[in-house]
Write an enzyme that holds these catalytic residues in place. Structure first.
Site, PDB file in Angstrom:
ATOM      1  N   GLY A 237      41.895  40.758  57.528  1.00  0.00           N
ATOM      2  CA  GLY A 237      43.111  40.493  58.288  1.00  0.00           C
ATOM      3  C   GLY A 237      44.325  40.980  57.527  1.00  0.00           C
ATOM      4  N   GLY A 239      48.249  41.095  55.719  1.00  0.00           N
ATOM      5  CA  GLY A 239      49.308  40.399  55.025  1.00  0.00           C
ATOM      6  C   GLY A 239      48.926  39.434  53.925  1.00  0.00           C
ATOM      7  N   CYS A 264      37.694  40.854  52.422  1.00  0.00           N
ATOM      8  CA  CYS A 264      39.113  41.193  52.335  1.00  0.00           C
ATOM      9  C   CYS A 264      40.001  39.947  52.411  1.00  0.00           C
ATOM     10  CB  CYS A 264      39.467  42.214  53.416  1.00  0.00           C
ATOM     11  SG  CYS A 264      40.984  43.128  53.054  1.00  0.00           S
ATOM     12  N   LEU A 265      40.755  39.735  53.502  1.00  0.00           N
ATOM     13  CA  LEU A 265      41.575  38.529  53.604  1.00  0.00           C
ATOM     14  C   LEU A 265      40.694  37.287  53.532  1.00  0.00           C
ATOM     15  CD1 LEU A 265      44.388  37.262  54.067  1.00  0.00           C
ATOM     16  CD2 LEU A 265      43.893  37.348  56.522  1.00  0.00           C
ATOM     17  N   GLY A 308      46.782  44.638  50.189  1.00  0.00           N
ATOM     18  CA  GLY A 308      47.959  44.702  49.354  1.00  0.00           C
ATOM     19  C   GLY A 308      48.110  43.514  48.428  1.00  0.00           C
ATOM     20  N   HIS A 348      35.458  46.591  51.925  1.00  0.00           N
ATOM     21  CA  HIS A 348      34.882  46.594  53.272  1.00  0.00           C
ATOM     22  C   HIS A 348      33.473  47.208  53.288  1.00  0.00           C
ATOM     23  CE1 HIS A 348      38.370  45.370  55.823  1.00  0.00           C
ATOM     24  NE2 HIS A 348      39.007  45.683  54.709  1.00  0.00           N
ATOM     25  N   GLU A 350      31.421  47.214  55.636  1.00  0.00           N
ATOM     26  CA  GLU A 350      31.101  47.775  56.963  1.00  0.00           C
ATOM     27  C   GLU A 350      31.629  49.189  57.124  1.00  0.00           C
ATOM     28  OE1 GLU A 350      35.314  46.958  57.489  1.00  0.00           O
ATOM     29  OE2 GLU A 350      33.711  45.926  56.410  1.00  0.00           O
TER      30      GLU A 350
END
Length: 374
Positions: A237, A239, A264-265, A308, A348, A350
């Site tokens: 996701g 931010g 990730c997020l 980020g 990632h 995938e």
């Protein structure tokens, strides 16, 4: 038509507009992938960002509707050196310019993307304004300085689904398309939190033998447990993970009750739920060639990444083991809890786009669920 990109630090780039005419703001970032631009365009993790592609010509194989990773592009704007007007590929359905016009995305081409990327690498990712309606550089610089950064904003609410749904599409095969796994027996029931989930993650879960139900980001842990899942997936996701308190609290309630796998997020949120902290990287990791060391297998894998923020390794408790590190900057790329059935990776597996070195992680999730189930 002229277009201008202005950064908050006063740096200005002038180029030619493509896509729709308009003006957008967002954090200006860069992606080093040579291919996969339409998967990048439709990755919800880019919400709030203006994405620069470092490869000089983008759009040469056009756009096809099979390879999108979500319902629409969520990024703010798109920057390329050259937008190819004449795509050539047997799967192409339209040009990149036509697609951006259809999806209402502002683009700029013809700027020196090498200079822009060097500037970001030296000064750090920052807010910018991309406009083909206002061509006054000083006006755009002021707008960039007054635009919000990604830090402290909950962007997940902008990209998550409105209601739960079942996903039954498997991975893609040339000549056959995506496999329809609906009606097939699935030994494992997985509930996937949608923090901005990519479709190819869901396809890999389905192809691995999972019955997948996707739920909105704010779904309570009690609701998830009432669905009696064999495992819970925490998606990628956009931010900053810190303000997404509701997700951190729900993950905390799920720990120890059901196997967890985050990407990730989802990795950052799991780390915070386990007591860790995150911080913003200078310019992030975005591309398909990031080298990662897997401590458990003692192997190096080339990975696809888009983030980020990173997890602070010093903030993790002694019950959380770092399983993967980035070989470029030694940032945390994976963790595993020593007591709870929970693990996550920053990158990632995938792909879409990117290498497939890390697809073994889906099998690892299956093994974790099988062990917990028995």
């Amino acid at each position: 038509m002229k277009a201008i990109l202005a950064l908050a630090d006063g740096k200005v780039f002038e180029g030619k507009a493509f896509g729709v005419t308009g003006e957008v703001s967002g954090e200006v970032v860069f992606n080093t992938s040579m291919t996969g631009y339409q998967e990048i365009l439709t990755d919800p993790s880019y919400c709030g960002e203006i994405v620069t592609m470092t490869y000089p010509q983008i759009g040469n194989y056009g756009i096809n509707r099979e390879d999108v990773e979500s319902c629409k592009p969520f990024l703010s704007g798109f920057i390329v050196k050259e937008c190819c007007p004449f795509p050539s590929n047997f799967r192409a359905e339209m040009s990149l310019d036509e697609y951006l016009r259809e999806k209402n995305i502002v683009g700029i081409e013809g700027i020196d993307t090498r200079a822009l990327v060097r500037h970001i690498r030296n000064k750090g990712a920052q807010v910018g304004v991309l406009s083909s309606v206002d061509t006054d550089p000083q006006s755009l610089i002021e707008k960039a300085r007054n635009s919000p950064s990604l830090v402290g904003r909950d962007l997940v609410k902008k990209v998550t689904c409105d209601s739960a749904y079942v996903y039954s599409e498997g991975v893609w095969t040339l000549g056959e398309g995506y496999a329809d796994r609906s009606g097939e027996p699935s030994p494992y029931k997985v509930v996937a939190y949608d923090f901005g989930i990519k479709r190819n993650i869901l396809r890999n879960l389905v192809s691995a033998g999972c019955d997948v139900t996707v739920v909105p980001a704010a779904t309570s842990a009690e609701e998830v447990l009432a669905m009696n899942p064999d495992g819970v997936f925490l998606s990628n996701g956009p931010g900053d993970p810190e303000p997404i308190r509701y997700a951190q609290e729900n993950i905390g309630k799920l720990l120890g009750k059901v196997p967890l796998f985050g990407i990730c997020l989802g990795h950052q949120l799991l780390s915070i739920a386990l007591g860790g902290k995150t911080y913003k990287l200078k310019f992030g990791h975005r591309g398909g060639n990031q080298p990662v060391l897997d401590y458990q297998r003692q192997r190096v894998e080339i990975t696809s990444q888009n983030h980020g923020f990173a997890v602070d390794s010093n903030s993790l408790s002694d019950k959380v083991k770092v399983t993967h590190i980035n070989l470029n900057d030694n940032t945390v790329e994976g963790i595993q809890h020593t007591e709870y059935p929970a693990f996550s990776v920053q990158y990632h597996p995938e792909a879409s786009p990117g290498p497939h070195d890390a697809q073994y992680l889906f099998a690892r999730f299956i093994e974790l669920m099988a062990k917990h189930k028995s």
